[in-house]
Design a protein around this motif. Structure first.
Motif, PDB file in Angstrom:
ATOM      1  N   ASP A   6       0.862  -1.178   0.000  1.00 15.55           N
ATOM      2  CA  ASP A   6       0.000   0.000   0.000  1.00 15.55           C
ATOM      3  C   ASP A   6       0.896   1.225   0.000  1.00 15.55           C
ATOM      4  O   ASP A   6       1.775   1.345   0.849  1.00 15.55           O
ATOM      5  CB  ASP A   6      -0.874  -0.023   1.253  1.00 15.55           C
ATOM      6  CG  ASP A   6      -1.848   1.134   1.331  1.00 15.55           C
ATOM      7  OD1 ASP A   6      -1.798   2.043   0.483  1.00 15.55           O
ATOM      8  OD2 ASP A   6      -2.654   1.131   2.261  1.00 15.55           O
ATOM      9  N   ASP A   7       0.675   2.145  -0.933  1.00 19.03           N
ATOM     10  CA  ASP A   7       1.513   3.346  -0.972  1.00 19.03           C
ATOM     11  C   ASP A   7       1.022   4.421  -0.016  1.00 19.03           C
ATOM     12  O   ASP A   7       1.603   5.500   0.059  1.00 19.03           O
ATOM     13  CB  ASP A   7       1.641   3.888  -2.392  1.00 19.03           C
ATOM     14  CG  ASP A   7       0.388   4.586  -2.896  1.00 19.03           C
ATOM     15  OD1 ASP A   7      -0.634   4.612  -2.185  1.00 19.03           O
ATOM     16  OD2 ASP A   7       0.437   5.111  -4.018  1.00 19.03           O
ATOM     17  N   ASP A   8      -0.025   4.135   0.743  1.00 16.93           N
ATOM     18  CA  ASP A   8      -0.523   5.041   1.781  1.00 16.93           C
ATOM     19  C   ASP A   8      -0.809   6.438   1.222  1.00 16.93           C
ATOM     20  O   ASP A   8      -0.553   7.432   1.887  1.00 16.93           O
ATOM     21  CB  ASP A   8       0.476   5.092   2.943  1.00 16.93           C
ATOM     22  CG  ASP A   8      -0.107   5.682   4.210  1.00 16.93           C
ATOM     23  OD1 ASP A   8      -1.318   5.510   4.454  1.00 16.93           O
ATOM     24  OD2 ASP A   8       0.648   6.331   4.955  1.00 16.93           O
ATOM     25  N   TYR A   9      -1.319   6.478  -0.010  1.00 16.47           N
ATOM     26  CA  TYR A   9      -1.680   7.746  -0.648  1.00 16.47           C
ATOM     27  C   TYR A   9      -0.468   8.683  -0.784  1.00 16.47           C
ATOM     28  O   TYR A   9      -0.588   9.894  -0.623  1.00 16.47           O
ATOM     29  CB  TYR A   9      -2.824   8.434   0.097  1.00 16.47           C
ATOM     30  CG  TYR A   9      -4.054   7.581   0.204  1.00 16.47           C
ATOM     31  CD1 TYR A   9      -4.940   7.476  -0.863  1.00 16.47           C
ATOM     32  CD2 TYR A   9      -4.318   6.865   1.365  1.00 16.47           C
ATOM     33  CE1 TYR A   9      -6.072   6.681  -0.768  1.00 16.47           C
ATOM     34  CE2 TYR A   9      -5.451   6.062   1.462  1.00 16.47           C
ATOM     35  CZ  TYR A   9      -6.316   5.971   0.397  1.00 16.47           C
ATOM     36  OH  TYR A   9      -7.423   5.184   0.490  1.00 16.47           O
ATOM     37  N   ASP A  12      -0.764  11.706  -3.106  1.00 12.77           N
ATOM     38  CA  ASP A  12      -1.689  12.702  -2.547  1.00 12.77           C
ATOM     39  C   ASP A  12      -1.006  13.517  -1.453  1.00 12.77           C
ATOM     40  O   ASP A  12      -1.220  14.730  -1.336  1.00 12.77           O
ATOM     41  CB  ASP A  12      -2.945  12.036  -1.978  1.00 12.77           C
ATOM     42  CG  ASP A  12      -3.811  11.402  -3.055  1.00 12.77           C
ATOM     43  OD1 ASP A  12      -3.722  11.826  -4.229  1.00 12.77           O
ATOM     44  OD2 ASP A  12      -4.578  10.473  -2.722  1.00 12.77           O
ATOM     45  N   LYS A  13      -0.188  12.851  -0.648  1.00  9.81           N
ATOM     46  CA  LYS A  13       0.525  13.555   0.425  1.00  9.81           C
ATOM     47  C   LYS A  13       1.551  14.532  -0.160  1.00  9.81           C
ATOM     48  O   LYS A  13       1.691  15.654   0.341  1.00  9.81           O
ATOM     49  CB  LYS A  13       1.196  12.548   1.360  1.00  9.81           C
ATOM     50  CG  LYS A  13       0.190  11.756   2.175  1.00  9.81           C
ATOM     51  CD  LYS A  13       0.873  10.689   2.991  1.00  9.81           C
ATOM     52  CE  LYS A  13      -0.160   9.878   3.763  1.00  9.81           C
ATOM     53  NZ  LYS A  13       0.433   8.761   4.487  1.00  9.81           N
ATOM     54  N   ILE A  14       2.240  14.108  -1.206  1.00 10.47           N
ATOM     55  CA  ILE A  14       3.203  15.001  -1.847  1.00 10.47           C
ATOM     56  C   ILE A  14       2.472  16.198  -2.440  1.00 10.47           C
ATOM     57  O   ILE A  14       2.905  17.351  -2.281  1.00 10.47           O
ATOM     58  CB  ILE A  14       4.027  14.259  -2.924  1.00 10.47           C
ATOM     59  CG1 ILE A  14       4.884  13.150  -2.280  1.00 10.47           C
ATOM     60  CG2 ILE A  14       4.886  15.230  -3.725  1.00 10.47           C
ATOM     61  CD1 ILE A  14       5.876  13.622  -1.238  1.00 10.47           C
ATOM     62  N   GLY A  30      13.138   4.687   2.811  1.00 14.23           N
ATOM     63  CA  GLY A  30      13.228   4.882   1.377  1.00 14.23           C
ATOM     64  C   GLY A  30      13.269   6.354   1.027  1.00 14.23           C
ATOM     65  O   GLY A  30      12.981   7.204   1.869  1.00 14.23           O
ATOM     66  N   PHE A  31      13.629   6.647  -0.209  1.00 11.98           N
ATOM     67  CA  PHE A  31      13.709   8.028  -0.683  1.00 11.98           C
ATOM     68  C   PHE A  31      12.661   8.261  -1.755  1.00 11.98           C
ATOM     69  O   PHE A  31      12.408   7.383  -2.578  1.00 11.98           O
ATOM     70  CB  PHE A  31      15.071   8.326  -1.337  1.00 11.98           C
ATOM     71  CG  PHE A  31      16.278   8.038  -0.512  1.00 11.98           C
ATOM     72  CD1 PHE A  31      16.245   7.985   0.871  1.00 11.98           C
ATOM     73  CD2 PHE A  31      17.484   7.828  -1.148  1.00 11.98           C
ATOM     74  CE1 PHE A  31      17.380   7.727   1.601  1.00 11.98           C
ATOM     75  CE2 PHE A  31      18.635   7.575  -0.423  1.00 11.98           C
ATOM     76  CZ  PHE A  31      18.585   7.515   0.954  1.00 11.98           C
ATOM     77  N   PRO A  32      12.119   9.457  -1.808  1.00 10.40           N
ATOM     78  CA  PRO A  32      11.290   9.806  -2.961  1.00 10.40           C
ATOM     79  C   PRO A  32      12.205  10.020  -4.162  1.00 10.40           C
ATOM     80  O   PRO A  32      13.422  10.090  -4.025  1.00 10.40           O
ATOM     81  CB  PRO A  32      10.619  11.106  -2.523  1.00 10.40           C
ATOM     82  CG  PRO A  32      11.568  11.705  -1.553  1.00 10.40           C
ATOM     83  CD  PRO A  32      12.238  10.561  -0.856  1.00 10.40           C
ATOM     84  N   THR A  33      11.608  10.174  -5.316  1.00 15.54           N
ATOM     85  CA  THR A  33      12.413  10.416  -6.514  1.00 15.54           C
ATOM     86  C   THR A  33      13.082  11.783  -6.423  1.00 15.54           C
ATOM     87  O   THR A  33      12.600  12.677  -5.710  1.00 15.54           O
ATOM     88  CB  THR A  33      11.528  10.388  -7.780  1.00 15.54           C
ATOM     89  OG1 THR A  33      10.607  11.476  -7.710  1.00 15.54           O
ATOM     90  CG2 THR A  33      10.805   9.055  -7.926  1.00 15.54           C
ATOM     91  N   PRO A  34      14.183  11.976  -7.137  1.00 15.57           N
ATOM     92  CA  PRO A  34      14.818  13.304  -7.146  1.00 15.57           C
ATOM     93  C   PRO A  34      13.853  14.413  -7.579  1.00 15.57           C
ATOM     94  O   PRO A  34      13.945  15.536  -7.094  1.00 15.57           O
ATOM     95  CB  PRO A  34      15.980  13.138  -8.132  1.00 15.57           C
ATOM     96  CG  PRO A  34      16.333  11.693  -8.029  1.00 15.57           C
ATOM     97  CD  PRO A  34      15.006  10.987  -7.856  1.00 15.57           C
TER      98      PRO A  34
END
Length: 138
Positions: A6-9, A12-14, A30-34
């Motif tokens: 589950d990506d936990d929305y 939407d949070k970003i 983990g890291f978000p994309t650059p």
């Protein structure tokens, strides 16, 4: 049972963080994309990434992190490693901070295994800009 993915929305949070920026956004496990990091920074947020090794720290800096939470394997409640199937090396926090400080000038927060004032002092001497404690307070 089977794990549930589950990506936990996340997206939407970003989107919410970009529409209503906050001073600091932190990520662990983990890291978000650059591109996400760049957008958050452009919106005025400092981006903090948790790392558990020198290799992860270099990836985080390359991705655009403003600040790193350096977590040793001695962390009490969890490990923020990027590779959950591989247990982080048992490197003392001061040694891990020193390794990472040698490779980057990005501010470092020491976390994991800090149980005494002497532990905090050692992390600061090794190059941490600040120390974070959690489980020890329990």
């Amino acid at each position: 049972g089977e794990p549930v993915e589950d990506d936990d929305y996340f997206e939407d949070k970003i989107d919410l963080l970009l529409a209503s920026p906050v001073p600091v956004v932190s990520f662990t496990f983990g890291f978000p994309t650059p591109g996400v990091i760049k957008a958050l920074r452009a919106a005025g947020s400092l981006v903090v990434l948790t790392v558990t090794s020198e290799a992860e720290a270099l990836l985080a800096v390359d991705a655009g992190a403003d600040l790193l939470v350096v977590q040793s394997s001695a962390a009490g409640g969890h490990s923020g490693t990027l590779t959950p199937l591989k247990v982080p090396a048992e490197t003392p926090i001061a040694e891990l901070i020193a390794q990472i400080r040698h490779r980057t000038s990005v501010p470092l927060l020491a976390a994991g295994g800090l149980a005494t004032p002497a532990d905090v002092a050692a992390a600061l001497r090794a190059g941490a800009d600040a120390a974070v404690v959690g489980t020890v307070l329990l």
